[in-house]
Design a protein around this motif. Structure first.
Motif, PDB file in Angstrom:
ATOM      1  N   ALA A  32       0.864  -1.186   0.000  1.00 43.90           N
ATOM      2  CA  ALA A  32       0.000   0.000   0.000  1.00 43.90           C
ATOM      3  C   ALA A  32       0.897   1.231   0.000  1.00 43.90           C
ATOM      4  CB  ALA A  32      -0.944   0.010   1.197  1.00 43.90           C
ATOM      5  N   HIS A  33       0.298   2.385  -0.188  1.00 40.53           N
ATOM      6  CA  HIS A  33       1.063   3.638  -0.202  1.00 40.53           C
ATOM      7  C   HIS A  33       0.191   4.758   0.346  1.00 40.53           C
ATOM      8  CE1 HIS A  33      -1.405   4.432  -3.702  1.00 40.53           C
ATOM      9  NE2 HIS A  33      -0.848   3.419  -4.361  1.00 40.53           N
ATOM     10  N   ASP A  34       0.752   5.954   0.392  1.00 41.35           N
ATOM     11  CA  ASP A  34       0.019   7.056   1.000  1.00 41.35           C
ATOM     12  C   ASP A  34      -1.147   7.544   0.160  1.00 41.35           C
ATOM     13  OD1 ASP A  34       1.764   8.072  -0.881  1.00 41.35           O
ATOM     14  OD2 ASP A  34       2.474   9.736   0.335  1.00 41.35           O
ATOM     15  N   GLY A  35      -1.322   7.005  -1.018  1.00 42.48           N
ATOM     16  CA  GLY A  35      -2.512   7.308  -1.800  1.00 42.48           C
ATOM     17  C   GLY A  35      -3.697   6.426  -1.450  1.00 42.48           C
ATOM     18  N   THR A  36      -3.446   5.282  -0.807  1.00 40.78           N
ATOM     19  CA  THR A  36      -4.520   4.344  -0.470  1.00 40.78           C
ATOM     20  C   THR A  36      -4.558   3.985   1.019  1.00 40.78           C
ATOM     21  OG1 THR A  36      -3.065   2.460  -1.000  1.00 40.78           O
ATOM     22  CG2 THR A  36      -4.510   3.270  -2.756  1.00 40.78           C
ATOM     23  N   ALA A  37      -3.457   4.215   1.725  1.00 36.97           N
ATOM     24  CA  ALA A  37      -3.345   3.715   3.099  1.00 36.97           C
ATOM     25  C   ALA A  37      -4.308   4.393   4.060  1.00 36.97           C
ATOM     26  CB  ALA A  37      -1.913   3.859   3.601  1.00 36.97           C
ATOM     27  N   ALA A  38      -4.736   5.624   3.757  1.00 36.66           N
ATOM     28  CA  ALA A  38      -5.702   6.274   4.643  1.00 36.66           C
ATOM     29  C   ALA A  38      -6.983   5.452   4.735  1.00 36.66           C
ATOM     30  CB  ALA A  38      -6.009   7.680   4.146  1.00 36.66           C
ATOM     31  N   LYS A  39      -7.409   4.880   3.601  1.00 39.49           N
ATOM     32  CA  LYS A  39      -8.611   4.040   3.602  1.00 39.49           C
ATOM     33  C   LYS A  39      -8.346   2.697   4.269  1.00 39.49           C
ATOM     34  CE  LYS A  39     -10.620   6.209  -0.489  1.00 39.49           C
ATOM     35  NZ  LYS A  39     -11.098   6.035  -1.878  1.00 39.49           N
ATOM     36  N   VAL A  40      -7.110   2.222   4.191  1.00 39.94           N
ATOM     37  CA  VAL A  40      -6.746   1.009   4.927  1.00 39.94           C
ATOM     38  C   VAL A  40      -6.884   1.262   6.424  1.00 39.94           C
ATOM     39  CG1 VAL A  40      -4.888  -0.598   5.499  1.00 39.94           C
ATOM     40  CG2 VAL A  40      -5.213   0.134   3.126  1.00 39.94           C
ATOM     41  N   LEU A  41      -6.340   2.389   6.880  1.00 39.21           N
ATOM     42  CA  LEU A  41      -6.419   2.718   8.309  1.00 39.21           C
ATOM     43  C   LEU A  41      -7.865   2.933   8.745  1.00 39.21           C
ATOM     44  CD1 LEU A  41      -3.379   5.102   8.924  1.00 39.21           C
ATOM     45  CD2 LEU A  41      -3.492   2.615   8.988  1.00 39.21           C
ATOM     46  N   ALA A  42      -8.667   3.544   7.886  1.00 40.44           N
ATOM     47  CA  ALA A  42     -10.065   3.793   8.244  1.00 40.44           C
ATOM     48  C   ALA A  42     -10.840   2.495   8.430  1.00 40.44           C
ATOM     49  CB  ALA A  42     -10.720   4.650   7.165  1.00 40.44           C
ATOM     50  N   ALA A  43     -10.449   1.453   7.683  1.00 44.04           N
ATOM     51  CA  ALA A  43     -11.140   0.164   7.774  1.00 44.04           C
ATOM     52  C   ALA A  43     -10.473  -0.797   8.752  1.00 44.04           C
ATOM     53  CB  ALA A  43     -11.197  -0.483   6.388  1.00 44.04           C
ATOM     54  N   TRP A  44      -9.401  -0.373   9.408  1.00 44.35           N
ATOM     55  CA  TRP A  44      -8.636  -1.276  10.255  1.00 44.35           C
ATOM     56  C   TRP A  44      -9.357  -1.539  11.579  1.00 44.35           C
ATOM     57  CZ3 TRP A  44      -5.006  -4.501   9.055  1.00 44.35           C
ATOM     58  CH2 TRP A  44      -4.270  -5.117  10.066  1.00 44.35           C
ATOM     59  N   PRO A  45      -9.560  -2.811  11.952  1.00 43.38           N
ATOM     60  CA  PRO A  45     -10.230  -3.123  13.226  1.00 43.38           C
ATOM     61  C   PRO A  45      -9.339  -2.731  14.412  1.00 43.38           C
ATOM     62  CG  PRO A  45     -10.225  -5.011  11.723  1.00 43.38           C
ATOM     63  CD  PRO A  45      -9.251  -4.022  11.179  1.00 43.38           C
ATOM     64  N   GLU A  46      -9.884  -2.006  15.322  1.00 39.19           N
ATOM     65  CA  GLU A  46      -9.119  -1.523  16.464  1.00 39.19           C
ATOM     66  C   GLU A  46      -8.540  -2.695  17.267  1.00 39.19           C
ATOM     67  OE1 GLU A  46      -9.638   1.422  20.365  1.00 39.19           O
ATOM     68  OE2 GLU A  46     -11.311   1.119  18.963  1.00 39.19           O
ATOM     69  N   GLY A  47      -7.252  -2.579  17.570  1.00 41.97           N
ATOM     70  CA  GLY A  47      -6.595  -3.582  18.385  1.00 41.97           C
ATOM     71  C   GLY A  47      -6.059  -4.784  17.633  1.00 41.97           C
ATOM     72  N   GLU A  48      -6.331  -4.888  16.341  1.00 44.46           N
ATOM     73  CA  GLU A  48      -5.867  -6.037  15.566  1.00 44.46           C
ATOM     74  C   GLU A  48      -4.418  -5.862  15.122  1.00 44.46           C
ATOM     75  OE1 GLU A  48      -7.234  -8.876  15.051  1.00 44.46           O
ATOM     76  OE2 GLU A  48      -9.215  -8.458  15.872  1.00 44.46           O
ATOM     77  N   LYS A  49      -3.783  -6.993  14.804  1.00 44.88           N
ATOM     78  CA  LYS A  49      -2.379  -6.981  14.394  1.00 44.88           C
ATOM     79  C   LYS A  49      -2.216  -7.569  12.992  1.00 44.88           C
ATOM     80  CE  LYS A  49       0.734  -6.182  16.777  1.00 44.88           C
ATOM     81  NZ  LYS A  49       1.517  -4.943  16.980  1.00 44.88           N
ATOM     82  N   VAL A  50      -1.245  -7.037  12.271  1.00 47.01           N
ATOM     83  CA  VAL A  50      -0.877  -7.598  10.980  1.00 47.01           C
ATOM     84  C   VAL A  50      -0.328  -9.005  11.188  1.00 47.01           C
ATOM     85  CG1 VAL A  50       0.794  -7.393   9.102  1.00 47.01           C
ATOM     86  CG2 VAL A  50      -0.453  -5.374   9.874  1.00 47.01           C
ATOM     87  N   ALA A  51      -0.747  -9.941  10.346  1.00 49.18           N
ATOM     88  CA  ALA A  51      -0.358 -11.340  10.535  1.00 49.18           C
ATOM     89  C   ALA A  51       1.134 -11.569  10.315  1.00 49.18           C
ATOM     90  CB  ALA A  51      -1.168 -12.239   9.593  1.00 49.18           C
ATOM     91  N   GLN A  52       1.676 -10.984   9.243  1.00 56.50           N
ATOM     92  CA  GLN A  52       3.080 -11.226   8.891  1.00 56.50           C
ATOM     93  C   GLN A  52       3.746  -9.892   8.518  1.00 56.50           C
ATOM     94  OE1 GLN A  52       1.882 -14.197   5.887  1.00 56.50           O
ATOM     95  NE2 GLN A  52       3.169 -15.672   6.981  1.00 56.50           N
ATOM     96  N   PRO A  53       4.162  -9.119   9.512  1.00 60.35           N
ATOM     97  CA  PRO A  53       4.668  -7.763   9.271  1.00 60.35           C
ATOM     98  C   PRO A  53       5.820  -7.690   8.275  1.00 60.35           C
ATOM     99  CG  PRO A  53       4.310  -8.127  11.613  1.00 60.35           C
ATOM    100  CD  PRO A  53       4.138  -9.454  10.946  1.00 60.35           C
ATOM    101  N   ALA A  54       6.692  -8.683   8.263  1.00 62.67           N
ATOM    102  CA  ALA A  54       7.852  -8.635   7.369  1.00 62.67           C
ATOM    103  C   ALA A  54       7.443  -8.678   5.901  1.00 62.67           C
ATOM    104  CB  ALA A  54       8.797  -9.798   7.678  1.00 62.67           C
ATOM    105  N   LYS A  55       6.226  -9.119   5.619  1.00 66.85           N
ATOM    106  CA  LYS A  55       5.761  -9.218   4.233  1.00 66.85           C
ATOM    107  C   LYS A  55       4.958  -8.001   3.793  1.00 66.85           C
ATOM    108  CE  LYS A  55       5.538 -14.287   4.142  1.00 66.85           C
ATOM    109  NZ  LYS A  55       4.673 -15.460   3.871  1.00 66.85           N
ATOM    110  N   VAL A  56       4.866  -6.991   4.642  1.00 68.15           N
ATOM    111  CA  VAL A  56       4.045  -5.812   4.347  1.00 68.15           C
ATOM    112  C   VAL A  56       4.944  -4.627   4.019  1.00 68.15           C
ATOM    113  CG1 VAL A  56       2.298  -4.226   5.219  1.00 68.15           C
ATOM    114  CG2 VAL A  56       2.210  -6.653   5.853  1.00 68.15           C
ATOM    115  N   VAL A  57       4.624  -3.934   2.920  1.00 68.08           N
ATOM    116  CA  VAL A  57       5.415  -2.797   2.459  1.00 68.08           C
ATOM    117  C   VAL A  57       4.494  -1.612   2.202  1.00 68.08           C
ATOM    118  CG1 VAL A  57       7.014  -1.929   0.713  1.00 68.08           C
ATOM    119  CG2 VAL A  57       7.042  -4.366   1.338  1.00 68.08           C
ATOM    120  N   PHE A  58       4.718  -0.529   2.939  1.00 68.88           N
ATOM    121  CA  PHE A  58       4.035   0.737   2.686  1.00 68.88           C
ATOM    122  C   PHE A  58       5.085   1.743   2.210  1.00 68.88           C
ATOM    123  CE2 PHE A  58      -0.054   0.771   5.487  1.00 68.88           C
ATOM    124  CZ  PHE A  58      -0.408  -0.474   5.006  1.00 68.88           C
TER     125      PHE A  58
END
Length: 389
Positions: A32-58
């Motif tokens: 994801a990037h700063d053109g789409t990540a705002a909507k990712v954050l808006a839909a993010w469930p509070e308190g949840e964690k990314v499953a595999q952080p090393a595989k995620v690139v912003f």
């Protein structure tokens, strides 16, 4: 099964899959990037964690450096999210997302990528299988590290021969878009093979695959040479191609350059994920051949990454282009998404070696955007008009 189905099957832990079958696949890289990540954050469930952080690139690449207070606030939110989740964040103008992926994460044949961006198929240049998702649809992938999809049917295109002098890999991409961009690929996967693509440089293959995002397909890639398949749905002879241009109001409205030659331009743009690699700037410079930018034209250059910019400087390319009148912007997306530097006003006509030309893409909806190769862009920059050369 061909390579595409075998790779999807392996990611699903299945020996055999068929088109139309619902499968769940493990994802190797999530983007994801700063053109789409705002909507990712808006839909993010509070308190949840990314499953595999090393595989995620912003990446911060669409509005970097921040041109508004709101964009800077978003950057700070993304930095906090990245720290909290332990994901990879590129926030120092390292480059546009797809170039960052190519340089830092070495996409490989059969790798599965999911991203909240329309041009993730750029990694198809390396045989990776990339899916564009909405930000909301990316959230469950971040949470599980898996993607559920219906296996698409495939369209196989064989490209024979070699591009003639003066014809660019982007012209090949535009030719594919001209032939296949009218809905023929909806919900399908585009598989490219043949010497016409295999002999291209990595940069050239990325230029071709970058435009797959405009073809309306589910995904697309270049098959590894050792995985070529018998039979093709379409055969293209690369040696017969000519320079092309996509005219307003859509990237699928494609004509030979000579049919629009003479149209004056006020801005020329080369860079970003579509044409921001060293090879693209060398092509631009060769077309300009030391001649100055036309006095009525802004020539804007956007290196796809910091590494590209450093190589341009090491080779003296930046210095010569600046002396000719070009403006070099920070690595990233630049004016392409129309969110900061290089915005167009009514009356502007830009020739850009980028990905999309819908009205309002780069500013005013009354401005006109034409898409072509870096070579065609270079000729226009010095002439002040689109030139068939």
């Amino acid at each position: 099964m061909n390579f595409f189905f075998k790779a999807l099957g392996a990611a699903a832990g299945m020996e055999r899959i068929v088109p139309g079958e619902e499968i769940t696949i493990n994802v190797d890289l999530i983007l994801a990037h700063d053109g789409t990540a705002a909507k990712v954050l808006a839909a993010w469930p509070e308190g949840e964690k990314v499953a595999q952080p090393a595989k995620v690139v912003f990446t911060l690449d669409h509005v970097m450096p921040a041109p508004t207070i709101a964009s800077r606030q978003l950057h700070l939110q993304l930095k906090a999210y990245a720290r909290q989740q332990g994901i990879n964040l590129f926030d120092k103008c390292e480059g546009v997302l797809h170039q960052v992926v190519a340089e830092f994460f070495q996409p490989r044949a059969g790798m599965i990528i999911a991203g909240a961006d329309g041009h993730v198929t750029t990694s198809g240049a390396f045989g990776a299988i990339a899916f564009s998702l909405t930000p909301a649809d990316l959230v469950p992938v971040l949470l599980a590290g898996q993607l559920r999809l219906a296996v698409p049917e495939t369209v196989i295109v064989k490209i024979n021969g070699s591009l003639s002098p003066g014809v660019s890999p982007r012209d090949l991409g535009l030719e594919l878009l001209r032939r296949l961009g009218g809905g023929a690929l909806k919900n399908k996967a585009l598989l490219l093979q043949g010497e016409g693509v295999w002999q291209l440089s990595p940069s050239g293959r990325m230029s071709v695959c970058n435009l797959i995002g405009e073809m309306g397909c589910m995904t697309g890639m270049i098959l590894p040479p050792e995985e070529q398949v018998a039979g093709s749905d379409l055969i293209i002879d690369a040696s017969t191609l000519h320079p092309l241009v996509a005219c307003p109001p859509a990237p699928t409205k494609i004509q030979p350059v000579h049919e629009v030659a003479g149209l004056t331009v006020t801005q020329v743009l080369v860079g970003g994920c579509g044409s921001g690699r060293l090879e693209d700037f060398e092509e631009l410079a060769a077309a300009m051949n030391g001649r100055p930018v036309h006095r009525e034209v802004n020539l804007l250059l956007v290196p796809a990454s910091r590494a590209v910019l450093q190589e341009m400087e090491a080779r003296g390319l930046s210095r010569s282009l600046l002396q000719q009148g070009a403006v070099i912007l920070p690595p990233g997306c630049g004016p392409c998404p129309g969110q900061h530097a290089g915005l167009l006003a009514p009356g502007d006509r830009v020739l850009a070696a980028t990905v999309r030309n819908t009205p309002g893409r780069m500013g005013s909806p009354e401005a006109e955007i034409y898409l072509a190769s870096p070579r065609t862009a270079g000729l226009a920059a010095i002439a002040g008009a689109i030139v068939a050369g």
